[in-house]
Design a protein around this motif. Structure first.
Motif, PDB file in Angstrom:
ATOM      1  N   ASN A  38     107.692  72.126 -32.629  1.00 25.36           N
ATOM      2  CA  ASN A  38     108.590  72.529 -32.592  1.00 25.36           C
ATOM      3  C   ASN A  38     109.158  72.975 -30.763  1.00 25.36           C
ATOM      4  OD1 ASN A  38     109.070  74.287 -34.565  1.00 25.36           O
ATOM      5  ND2 ASN A  38     107.377  75.540 -34.308  1.00 25.36           N
ATOM      6  N   GLU A  44     104.312  74.272 -29.621  1.00 25.91           N
ATOM      7  CA  GLU A  44     105.310  74.217 -29.068  1.00 25.91           C
ATOM      8  C   GLU A  44     105.529  73.167 -27.809  1.00 25.91           C
ATOM      9  OE1 GLU A  44     108.515  76.335 -29.959  1.00 25.91           O
ATOM     10  OE2 GLU A  44     107.073  77.631 -31.692  1.00 25.91           O
ATOM     11  N   ASN A  57      97.611  73.867 -33.471  1.00 24.52           N
ATOM     12  CA  ASN A  57      98.143  74.436 -34.165  1.00 24.52           C
ATOM     13  C   ASN A  57      99.608  75.797 -34.479  1.00 24.52           C
ATOM     14  OD1 ASN A  57      98.038  76.455 -36.906  1.00 24.52           O
ATOM     15  ND2 ASN A  57      97.428  78.455 -35.685  1.00 24.52           N
ATOM     16  N   GLU A  58     100.274  75.054 -34.989  1.00 22.32           N
ATOM     17  CA  GLU A  58     101.526  76.038 -34.344  1.00 22.32           C
ATOM     18  C   GLU A  58     102.462  75.313 -32.891  1.00 22.32           C
ATOM     19  OE1 GLU A  58     102.937  80.049 -35.254  1.00 22.32           O
ATOM     20  OE2 GLU A  58     102.135  79.144 -37.518  1.00 22.32           O
ATOM     21  N   GLN A 106     110.185  81.750 -30.436  1.00 21.45           N
ATOM     22  CA  GLN A 106     110.160  80.927 -30.798  1.00 21.45           C
ATOM     23  C   GLN A 106     110.885  81.156 -31.804  1.00 21.45           C
ATOM     24  OE1 GLN A 106     107.800  82.553 -31.313  1.00 21.45           O
ATOM     25  NE2 GLN A 106     105.760  82.139 -30.627  1.00 21.45           N
TER      26      GLN A 106
END
Length: 347
Positions: free
Chosen positions: A62, A33, A30-31, A137
């Motif tokens: 990201n 990095e 989830n999300e 972020q």
């Protein structure tokens, strides 16, 4: 080498792909990095970088780039510098075309780090600090407005990371604070003793001599004779300088004292006023003339009644800080009293 690496990367997509496991892990997070740390001057890292990030980005991550710049003043040759130039050009083009591969592009210059060991440590601290910053972020490039003076130009979408670090041992910090506390205890006692001495001298004079008596009028010095001598003026000037140096000591902020810097700024401003208000014949006379004007001027500008003016706006007073500032201001007052006794007045 750089071109060969690009070709190998494409070829790997048609066979067994070692990145599949990593890509799947990213896709299931989830999300996610992802930090990509790569040397921009080498053939392998700079050659595979963009293709690699494209695949990672497709998995929904990201990506922040930490690109290591080569050392132009060291052993890196022309090929290494050329590779770095080509990679930076590609990154610039991707930013200008809004390709969106990287959320941040942070460059780590090798040159300031001096040695491999120092660079490795500094780079690790930089990366870990970046990910510990609140809301890291966000895109640091887009945090700036390129239409204002404080923003970077659109053709330079990079953030330069510092590859230096300062390492403080808690034991060293504690020793500095302990030494300062002991110094201040001694200084406070000296200020109290000097103040008590001046009180007694002034009380003795007031009790035993009438300022209007014929004796005092006959023995009073002329205005020129009463002027503080160069030697005494410079002596008091040196004492003021020592106090100013103390206020400007870097360790003040390290122990949580932020008011000394504010007081030092006031002292510096008053000193500038004195320099502009007096005249002199030579450099020695200049220093003495400034001191003669500065001492009473400073006593008027800062006194024990306005200690609160130097309270740090955001931090407030630290433990013992207010008392320290009060004693420093009292010492300014004592210097003025010394000046009154030895220069501006004659009993």
């Amino acid at each position: 080498m750089r071109a060969l690496t690009k070709a190998i990367t494409r070829m790997s997509e048609h066979g067994s792909d070692p990145l599949d496991t990593i890509i799947q892990s990213i896709a299931n997070t989830n999300e996610p990095e992802v930090a990509v740390v790569v040397g921009l001057g080498g053939g392998t890292g700079s050659g595979i970088l963009i293709d690699l990030v494209e695949r990672i980005g497709e998995a929904g991550a990201n990506v922040t780039l930490f690109g290591i710049l080569p050392n132009p003043s060291g052993d890196d040759g022309a090929d290494v510098l050329a590779n770095a130039y080509a990679t930076l050009s590609e990154l610039e083009y991707l930013a200008l075309t809004d390709a969106g591969l990287f959320r941040n592009r942070i460059l780590l210059p090798y040159d300031p780090a001096v040695s491999d060991d120092n660079f490795d440590k500094a780079a690790c601290y930089t990366i870990s600090s970046f990910y510990n910053i609140h809301e890291y972020q966000s895109n640091t490039y887009k945090d700036f407005d390129e239409n204002t003076d404080n923003g970077p130009p659109a053709f330079a979408p990079f953030t330069i990371g510092s590859t230096r670090y300062l390492h403080y041992l808690k034991e060293d910090y504690d020793q500095i604070e302990e030494k300062f506390r002991k110094f201040f205890d001694i200084k406070r006692d000296h200020v109290d003793i000097e103040s008590d001495l001046y009180d007694k001298i002034e009380s003795f004079i007031e009790s035993n001599y009438n300022p209007e008596s014929d004796y005092l009028r006959s023995t009073a010095a002329s205005p020129e004779d009463a002027k503080l001598s160069n030697e005494k003026a410079l002596d008091l000037r040196d004492r003021l300088n020592r106090i100013e140096d103390l206020l400007n000591e870097p360790f003040m902020k390290e122990i949580g004292f932020f008011s000394p810097a504010k007081l030092a700024k006031t002292v510096s401003d008053v000193k500038d006023d004195s320099k502009g208000a007096v005249s002199w014949d030579n450099e020695r006379n200049k220093a003495a003339a400034v001191a003669r004007d500065l001492i009473p001027r400073l006593a008027d500008a800062v006194n024990p009644n306005n200690v609160t003016e130097f309270e740090p706006a955001d931090e407030g007073w630290n433990s013992g800080e207010r008392e320290f500032i009060k004693k420093v201001i009292e010492e300014f007052e004592l210097i003025a009293r010394r000046w009154n006794c030895t220069g501006s007045q004659s009993y």
